[in-house]
Design an enzyme around this catalytic site. Structure first.
Site, PDB file in Angstrom:
ATOM      1  CB  SER A 124      -0.851  -0.026   1.278  1.00  0.00           C
ATOM      2  OG  SER A 124      -1.468   1.220   1.490  1.00  0.00           O
ATOM      3  CE1 TYR A 149      -4.064  -2.950   5.770  1.00  0.00           C
ATOM      4  CE2 TYR A 149      -3.609  -0.627   5.349  1.00  0.00           C
ATOM      5  CZ  TYR A 149      -3.856  -1.908   4.880  1.00  0.00           C
ATOM      6  OH  TYR A 149      -3.858  -2.145   3.525  1.00  0.00           O
ATOM      7  CE  LYS A 153      -1.621  -4.608   3.496  1.00  0.00           C
ATOM      8  NZ  LYS A 153      -1.835  -5.949   2.968  1.00  0.00           N
TER       9      LYS A 153
END
Ligand code: NAD
Ligand code: WQD
Length: 338
Positions: A124, A149, A153
């Site tokens: 992302s 979150y 990643k």
């Protein structure tokens, strides 16, 4: 020979399964349905006319992974499975690290034990944090993430990189998505968020369909042309096709590669509302709200590397993204909850 698509019943995964099948690949989907519905797989079949082999299992389930790798002839994995709600990750960090990081470690271990060392990972633009420069190239240093979150990643990128360096038989492609929106042109598959949407486009479509009263715009005092946040919105079908191109790259034994998948153009919140209204003829009620914690002013890609090395480029513009998001929402006001 099949491609294992983890999280293939979800939003980006389902669109990618369609494009993979259209390109002639056999697909095996592994999804625990924690944030998706099996109905998406029926819809995929209606679009492509092809069967998807489906395992309703968790990536943390070693026995299930062993069974899949023994039974199916998997050559590569496209790994979408993961929890993705930024706000929820702040409240439930353990669940995010457990699901996304521990789950991926189990998946990678079973892959290598079965001699499968090709993986495309859903990363992302969040790994850039507040980007050092814009448009963002892949050389832009990774930044400090603002939530667990984002850290999953960033950490998984590091884990995959280290594993590839230690064992060059691995081919690892890290795809850094910008802001995927839109839906398949049929309007039969799309994004089906649980509860009140966190992201801009599903919020807008739910206002348009009458499920929500008005959009709150999070801040109009950013250093952007109209003061609202600017993002690189990308049609989910373009994003899906980026994965098909990445599989061809894997076939060249590419080693470790990193690509931004974006359009290279940024749109503000006001511009998105305007384009949505013009594409659909529906007025979106909104009011101004304070800035949302963790948001940045601007984020858009330089997507030249994907064009040069993957022969991939986004085809769809913002009007098509809005029209397709609306077709999905208006044809399925309750998402897959038929
Ligand atoms: P999604 O929630 O629609 O899809 C993820 C799928 O993974 C769901 O079907 C869910 O049921 C499944 N899943 C979750 N944990 C699992 C587990 N432990 N085992 C098996 N299946 C599991 O999300 P999406 O928008 O399609 O995102 C796909 C991937 O792309 C995610 O990894 C996400 O972090 C990443 N990503 C998404 C965006 C975005 O804005 N949508 C942006 C950048 C990156
Ligand atoms: C876009 C713009 C908001 C909702 C998130 C994740 C990121 C990635 C993609 C997974 C911003 C504004 C939004 C609303 C608003 N996901 N907005 N009112 O924050 O760029 O990225 O999704 O990897 O990690 O952080 O996307 O759609 O939430 O916001 O004004 O109700 O819309 O402030 O400027 P974001 P978004």
């Amino acid at each position: 020979m099949s491609i294992l698509v983890t999280g293939g019943a979800g939003y980006i995964g389902s669109h990618t399964v369609v494009e993979l099948q259209n390109a002639g690949y056999e697909v095996v989907v592994l999804d625990n349905l924690s944030n998706s519905s099996k109905e998406s797989l029926n819809r995929i079949k209606a679009i492509t006319g092809k069967e998807t082999v489906f395992y309703q299992n968790d990536i943390n389930d070693r026995a299930a992974l062993m069974e899949i790798f023994q039974k199916e002839k998997i050559t590569s994995c496209i790994h979408f499975a993961g929890l993705k709600a930024v706000g929820e990750s702040v409240v439930k960090p353990w669940e995010y690290y457990q699901n996304n990081i521990a789950g991926t470690l189990v998946l990678l271990d079973e892959m290598r034990k079965h001699g499968i060392k090709n993986i495309i990972f859903s990363s992302s633009a969040t790994v850039y944090g507040d980007p050092a420069f814009i448009p963002i190239t892949e050389e832009c240093p990774k930044g400090t993430c603002t939530n667990p979150y984002g850290f999953t990643k960033s950490m998984l990128e590091q884990i995959l990189t280290d594993m590839q360096v230690a064992d060059p038989e691995w081919n690892v492609i890290l795809l850094r998505y910008f802001n995927p929106i839109g839906a398949h042109a049929s309007g039969t598959i799309g994004e089906d968020p649980n509860g009140i949407p966190n992201n801009l486009m599903p919020f807008i479509t739910q206002v348009a369909v009458g499920k929500l009263k008005e959009l709150g715009i999070f801040g109009n005092d950013y250093d952007t042309p109209d003061g609202t946040g600017v993002r690189d919105y990308i049609h989910v079908v373009d994003l899906a096709n980026g994965h098909v191109k990445a599989l061809s790259k894997i076939a060249e034994n590419c080693g470790l590669k990193i690509y931004n998948l974006g359009t290279g153009t940024g749109y503000s919140v006001f511009e998105i509302i305007k384009n949505f209204e013009e594409a659909t003829g529906i007025k979106i009620a909104y009011s101004m709200k304070p800035r949302r914690q963790g948001d940045i002013a601007s984020c858009y890609a330089n997507a030249d590397k994907a064009k040069a090395e993957l022969d991939w480029q986004a085809k769809y513009g913002i009007r098509e993204m809005c029209a397709d998001a609306w077709r999905w929402q208006s044809q399925n006001p309750r998402g897959y909850g038929v």
